[in-house]
Design a protein around this motif. Sequence first.
Motif, PDB file in Angstrom:
ATOM      1  N   LEU A 158       0.847  -1.188   0.000  1.00 48.10           N
ATOM      2  CA  LEU A 158       0.000   0.000   0.000  1.00 48.10           C
ATOM      3  C   LEU A 158       0.881   1.236   0.000  1.00 48.10           C
ATOM      4  O   LEU A 158       1.924   1.279   0.649  1.00 48.10           O
ATOM      5  CB  LEU A 158      -0.898   0.019   1.245  1.00 48.10           C
ATOM      6  CG  LEU A 158      -1.906   1.173   1.312  1.00 48.10           C
ATOM      7  CD1 LEU A 158      -3.067   0.913   0.365  1.00 48.10           C
ATOM      8  CD2 LEU A 158      -2.425   1.372   2.735  1.00 48.10           C
ATOM      9  N   GLU A 159       0.424   2.274  -0.706  1.00 43.29           N
ATOM     10  CA  GLU A 159       1.131   3.563  -0.699  1.00 43.29           C
ATOM     11  C   GLU A 159       0.753   4.303   0.592  1.00 43.29           C
ATOM     12  O   GLU A 159      -0.111   5.180   0.612  1.00 43.29           O
ATOM     13  CB  GLU A 159       0.763   4.373  -1.944  1.00 43.29           C
ATOM     14  CG  GLU A 159       1.147   3.713  -3.266  1.00 43.29           C
ATOM     15  CD  GLU A 159       2.661   3.650  -3.479  1.00 43.29           C
ATOM     16  OE1 GLU A 159       3.409   4.260  -2.682  1.00 43.29           O
ATOM     17  OE2 GLU A 159       3.093   2.987  -4.437  1.00 43.29           O
ATOM     18  N   ASN A 160       1.410   3.930   1.679  1.00 43.87           N
ATOM     19  CA  ASN A 160       1.077   4.456   3.003  1.00 43.87           C
ATOM     20  C   ASN A 160       1.309   5.953   3.126  1.00 43.87           C
ATOM     21  O   ASN A 160       0.539   6.659   3.788  1.00 43.87           O
ATOM     22  CB  ASN A 160       1.897   3.725   4.069  1.00 43.87           C
ATOM     23  CG  ASN A 160       1.276   2.421   4.506  1.00 43.87           C
ATOM     24  OD1 ASN A 160       0.236   2.398   5.141  1.00 43.87           O
ATOM     25  ND2 ASN A 160       1.918   1.319   4.151  1.00 43.87           N
ATOM     26  N   ALA A 164      -1.662   8.542   4.291  1.00 39.42           N
ATOM     27  CA  ALA A 164      -1.590   9.368   5.501  1.00 39.42           C
ATOM     28  C   ALA A 164      -1.685  10.853   5.159  1.00 39.42           C
ATOM     29  O   ALA A 164      -2.299  11.630   5.901  1.00 39.42           O
ATOM     30  CB  ALA A 164      -0.295   9.078   6.248  1.00 39.42           C
ATOM     31  N   MET A 165      -1.083  11.249   4.050  1.00 38.30           N
ATOM     32  CA  MET A 165      -1.224  12.640   3.598  1.00 38.30           C
ATOM     33  C   MET A 165      -2.688  12.977   3.350  1.00 38.30           C
ATOM     34  O   MET A 165      -3.181  14.033   3.753  1.00 38.30           O
ATOM     35  CB  MET A 165      -0.423  12.858   2.316  1.00 38.30           C
ATOM     36  CG  MET A 165       1.041  13.163   2.493  1.00 38.30           C
ATOM     37  SD  MET A 165       1.796  13.779   0.965  1.00 38.30           S
ATOM     38  CE  MET A 165       1.026  15.404   0.830  1.00 38.30           C
ATOM     39  N   GLU A 196       5.573  10.065   7.966  1.00 37.21           N
ATOM     40  CA  GLU A 196       6.103  10.994   6.962  1.00 37.21           C
ATOM     41  C   GLU A 196       4.973  11.609   6.132  1.00 37.21           C
ATOM     42  O   GLU A 196       5.047  12.779   5.748  1.00 37.21           O
ATOM     43  CB  GLU A 196       7.108  10.272   6.065  1.00 37.21           C
ATOM     44  CG  GLU A 196       8.430   9.973   6.754  1.00 37.21           C
ATOM     45  CD  GLU A 196       9.024  11.219   7.404  1.00 37.21           C
ATOM     46  OE1 GLU A 196       9.222  12.226   6.708  1.00 37.21           O
ATOM     47  OE2 GLU A 196       9.271  11.186   8.629  1.00 37.21           O
ATOM     48  N   GLY A 197       3.937  10.824   5.861  1.00 36.54           N
ATOM     49  CA  GLY A 197       2.787  11.380   5.150  1.00 36.54           C
ATOM     50  C   GLY A 197       2.082  12.448   5.965  1.00 36.54           C
ATOM     51  O   GLY A 197       1.673  13.489   5.441  1.00 36.54           O
ATOM     52  N   TYR A 198       1.928  12.200   7.257  1.00 32.19           N
ATOM     53  CA  TYR A 198       1.341  13.183   8.196  1.00 32.19           C
ATOM     54  C   TYR A 198       2.174  14.461   8.207  1.00 32.19           C
ATOM     55  O   TYR A 198       1.646  15.570   8.085  1.00 32.19           O
ATOM     56  CB  TYR A 198       1.279  12.526   9.569  1.00 32.19           C
ATOM     57  CG  TYR A 198       1.150  13.434  10.766  1.00 32.19           C
ATOM     58  CD1 TYR A 198      -0.081  14.000  11.119  1.00 32.19           C
ATOM     59  CD2 TYR A 198       2.252  13.673  11.596  1.00 32.19           C
ATOM     60  CE1 TYR A 198      -0.188  14.799  12.251  1.00 32.19           C
ATOM     61  CE2 TYR A 198       2.149  14.453  12.725  1.00 32.19           C
ATOM     62  CZ  TYR A 198       0.929  15.024  13.052  1.00 32.19           C
ATOM     63  OH  TYR A 198       0.815  15.818  14.179  1.00 32.19           O
ATOM     64  N   THR A 287     -12.467   7.514   7.714  1.00 32.90           N
ATOM     65  CA  THR A 287     -11.260   6.682   7.758  1.00 32.90           C
ATOM     66  C   THR A 287     -10.681   6.506   6.366  1.00 32.90           C
ATOM     67  O   THR A 287     -11.264   6.907   5.360  1.00 32.90           O
ATOM     68  CB  THR A 287     -11.592   5.313   8.396  1.00 32.90           C
ATOM     69  OG1 THR A 287     -10.384   4.572   8.593  1.00 32.90           O
ATOM     70  CG2 THR A 287     -12.537   4.511   7.523  1.00 32.90           C
ATOM     71  N   ILE A 288      -9.509   5.901   6.330  1.00 32.96           N
ATOM     72  CA  ILE A 288      -8.850   5.551   5.076  1.00 32.96           C
ATOM     73  C   ILE A 288      -9.180   4.094   4.752  1.00 32.96           C
ATOM     74  O   ILE A 288      -8.911   3.195   5.563  1.00 32.96           O
ATOM     75  CB  ILE A 288      -7.323   5.728   5.192  1.00 32.96           C
ATOM     76  CG1 ILE A 288      -6.959   7.206   5.342  1.00 32.96           C
ATOM     77  CG2 ILE A 288      -6.614   5.125   3.987  1.00 32.96           C
ATOM     78  CD1 ILE A 288      -7.235   8.057   4.116  1.00 32.96           C
TER      79      ILE A 288
END
Length: 335
Positions: A158-160, A164-165, A196-198, A287-288
């Motif tokens: 998954l492109e985590n 998260a971004m 890191e996305g956050y 949610t995601i």
Amino acid sequence: MPTIKDVARLAGVSTATVSRVINQTAWVEPATRERVEKAMRELNYRRNAAALALAKRSGDMLGLLTGNLADPFFARLARGVEEVARQHGFRLMVCSGGHQESMEKSGLDFLINQGCEVIVVHASRLSDRDLLRYAAHTPGMVLVNRYIAAMANRCVWLENHAAAMQATLHLLENGHRCIACITSDLPIDDRHQRLEGYRSALAQYGITPPHEWIISVPFNEEGGEQAARQLLDNGVPFTAAFTFNDVMAAGIMRILHQQGVALPERLSLVGFDDVVLARYLHPALTTIHYPVETMARQAGQLAIQLYRGQTPPPRSNGFCAELVVRDSVCPRVNG
């Protein structure tokens, strides 16, 4: 006539290790392999042909190494792999790694020693090096929710970072500026990528999160409860939080409801995974959506194709997540 137990005793190893050397079903340290082979020579040990054939009878067994089966996320993963196993006439054997390196290793060893040559692996704690060693001896082994560049064609991930971004940007776009990140206390890839996305999303709004904005706890309901108490006690005026998964969000909600904190007016929440319970929480959780069942099916199909020596059709094994908007985010005009 010497037995496998005699070989193990002379070599100073377990019978399982001797079996791995004999059947070449898993990687064994060269020094250990040499001791076993030397013991076999000294004892004039001969493999039993019938037993060897039985050990290698694996054409109808698909192994799954997964995380904590009590977590609804991993139940969805298992369901996806099981569907593929049934379609192709394989029996499914499941082991839980429990997010512990030793359990993941013993679980993978068990599946291999049981004759599984088609294996879908969800391992968060085993090193890349260890997984590459296992993969070298198991052509039908595929990783799910893990990316290792050296075996990218056998990974489904998954492109985590992007997911998260997306979650954090949704909160920012709704006016929130003081946003906590409730994350895992284990040093796993998902944690690093989502953090890191956050951070990347906050950076787009010129925000650098202080260390107290990031709360690391076990990624289960109890961890969510622990995070909720930290949110209430650390004095930071959070208006929103992004959680590592939905069950942590459920734990947060329970404590905040007990404390009379209005949700989402006082604290907006975005979860991750989109497990079934997310839509039944109060308020229903934004949610995601993690397409884990689709990913599990693809991993199972890929493992079977590799085991059969087939060339998989060209396709991307990297998956994107999707934001599911429900009722747990409230716009905040003044940030």
